[in-house]
Design an enzyme around this catalytic site. Structure first.
Site: not given
Length: 615
Positions: A356, A117, A413
């Site tokens: 995303e 869903l 990073d």
């Protein structure tokens, strides 16, 4: 149809939903019954669709986001004459096209697989984007959602994106029946709560009694006349509508009705209403322009070029040659280098911002409309959209995913930005292709290869520059590999890809100077894997050592091990991978700390060869 006919059709859809679920002994009839009037009005009075020509460019597009209500969809197909009653009663049975949740693999009228869903509206946004920005036709995209799935964050990613893009060709119908699987939904029958949320994302909203067919008919007409905004029709309904034993009652989700024949009689008995669905308007098939000839970028051996740069330049060249190629990005196009495509082909570039799930869903929607999408972000962030990738595979969707900034080699990073699980998750997708280039020419060629493949295709790119070791004329077939060091005296084979290939080559040079000849294989195709070359190496050297900038589980090491999983003799196999939790450091320090640098490869190689010697 007039009011009486629409009411009659709604009852038929309920009856047939009950009959199909009863024949199957399972299913979701009550969820189908709540939306039956909504479907009846749409099918009879507003949908424009040629069931004989599902690819007709003028067809409206319908997405059943609440995929568990498939009995309703199949009952509508029967009413439209697309299937007959005999097939309807094969629901959920072995070999039937009518699965528990619909898929386009089985039925040509289904746009996308649903059942997880919260995905129907995001995919619908992708289809609507194709219609608005690429096809330039006036087909509508209708999405039927349940109220339970309104709790999914992906729904609101889609809602915001549709409002921002002014997708007035998109209509979502929310079936607010109050009851989820285990009990009441978050907002129950408070349809104003849903309307406020959609309105906040700049949607035109309409609140309606979902069982008043005339009110529903007017709402659909209003949606069709709305310009500049998508429309959300918030419909108050009753789960199990029309059968007193189950209507608006908890505990009836996902079960056939207990007394089906009595329920059918209560609904007025069987009917055989046939609907003449409105024909779509004539529309030309999209003819994407392109030169037809791909002029890939060329890099000289010895140059220092990041594979992410080569990807961006190759994708741009591919877009020049093929007008069906589109690009999507999650607001990191300057890093993934998708911005190169954006500058040359802005009309085919879709900025999805940091969403995303919506990005992958839009790619699925665009693929459903005949486009070849490339969706890009950091490899680490594709994990957020993994369920959408999984469902895309179930849909049989052809999408290209590109994950940049992979592995500890990105350096300072830190671990939140390091894709270290991506190879594993993409290898696990049914029918997927997983590629990991080490240099610019290889990356450019693999981009072109990807566009011609089917299913889910994943390309892993690297942040840092790497030396070009292959000439621009070299070919890289999917499923292949490259042997870069080899001799008849090899005592060990090192298998690597991407950044660790250079560590493997350096280690091989070190070991060769010590009298240990080493074979080196560039396994740029991680799936499918080059079994023949790996088996030959195992026979020749007896020892395999894999090294990868990825977690041990599911990556290159497992891909190599799988090459011997059918009974072939298994060589001595050692795997070097990232087993620590990285911090911030330089790329070289990260590789060393993870134990995947050249010195670590050489050390493991020495030990492996020593252990392989029989006294």
């Amino acid at each position: 149809m007039n009011t009486g006919e629409l009411v009659d059709l709604g009852q038929q859809l309920r009856v047939d939903s009950v009959r199909a679920s009863t024949a199957a002994g399972s299913g979701h009839p009550t969820s189908s019954m709540s939306a039956a009037d909504l479907m009846a009005v749409l099918l009879a009075n507003h949908l424009r669709y040629d069931f004989e020509r599902p690819a007709h460019p003028g067809n409206d597009r319908f997405v059943l986001s609440k995929g568990h209500a498939s009995p309703l969809l199949y009952s509508a197909y029967k009413a439209a004459g697309a299937i007959d009653d005999e097939e309807l009663l094969t629901f959920r049975k072995l070999g039937s096209r009518l699965e528990g949740h619909p898929t386009p693999q089985r039925l040509p009228w289904v746009e996308t697989a649903t059942g997880s869903l919260g995905q129907g509206l995001p995919v619908g946004v992708g289809i609507a984007l194709a219609g608005k920005r690429l096809d330039h036709t006036d087909y509508r995209v209708w999405v039927l959602c349940g109220d339970s799935e309104m709790a999914e964050g992906s729904v609101w990613e889609a809602a915001e994106h549709a409002g921002y893009e002014h997708l007035d060709n998109l209509v979502v119908i929310v079936d607010v029946n109050r009851l989820g699987q285990r009990g009441p939904t978050r907002h129950g029958h408070d349809i104003e709560a849903y309307a406020r949320r959609f309105h906040a994302f700049d949607w035109h909203t309409i609140e309606v009694d979902g069982h008043d067919v005339d009110a529903v008919d007017r709402a659909y007409g209003e949606a069709l006349s709305t310009r500049g905004q998508p429309t959300a029709i918030i419909a108050r309904t009753l789960k199990g509508k029309g059968v007193e034993a189950v209507e608006n009652r908890e505990g009836q989700h996902g079960k056939p009705l207990p007394e089906a024949e009595d329920a059918i009689e209560e609904l007025g008995g069987r009917r055989d209403v046939r609907v003449r669905v409105h024909e779509p308007e004539d529309a030309p098939a999209p003819q994407p322009a392109g030169t037809g000839r791909v002029e890939l970028p060329r890099y000289e051996v010895g140059d220092e070029v990041a594979t992410r740069n080569a990807f961006g330049e190759a994708l741009t060249a591919l877009g020049t040659a093929r007008g069906d190629v589109v690009a999507l990005d999650g607001e990191v196009g300057d890093s993934t280098r998708a911005e190169f495509f954006a500058k040359e082909h802005p009309e085919r570039y879709f900025e999805c911002y940091i969403a995303e799930q919506q990005m992958v869903a839009a790619a699925v929607g665009l693929a459903a409309r005949g486009r070849v999408p490339f969706a890009t972000t950091f490899a680490a962030f594709l994990t957020r959209a993994y369920d959408f990738v999984r469902m895309a595979s179930i849909s049989g969707s052809g999408i290209n995913l590109v994950g940049s900034h992979a592995g500890v080699a990105i350096g300072q990073d830190g671990p939140s930005q390091m894709g270290l699980e991506d190879l594993a998750m993409m290898r696990a997708i049914h029918g997927s292709t997983v590629l990991y280039p080490c240099d610019a020419n290889q990356a450019a060629h693999l981009v072109a290869e990807m566009a011609a493949l089917e299913g889910i295709r994943y390309l892993r790119t690297s942040r840092g520059e790497s030396k070009v070791i292959y000439g621009p004329e070299e070919e890289f077939p999917v499923g292949g590999s490259k042997v870069l060091r080899s001799s008849d005296q090899d005592r060990l084979t090192v298998v690597a890809a991407g950044v660790t290939l250079y560590e493997a080559l350096a280690a091989a040079d070190t070991l060769a100077a010590e009298g240990i000849p080493v074979r080196v294989i560039d396994l740029y195709s991680v799936k499918p894997v080059d079994r023949e070359t790996l088996r030959r190496a195992a026979e020749d050297t007896g020892c395999l050592l894999t090294v990868e900038d990825h977690r041990r589980e599911g990556g290159i090491g497992d891909a190599v091990a799988d090459a011997f999983g059918d009974g072939a003799p298994v060589p001595r196999l050692v795997r070097l991978a990232v087993g620590t939790m990285p911090g911030s450091a330089t790329p070289a320090e990260e590789l060393e700390a993870a134990g995947i640098d050249a010195a670590s490869v050489a050390a493991a190689g020495r030990l492996l060869v020593e252990q392989a010697i029989v006294p």
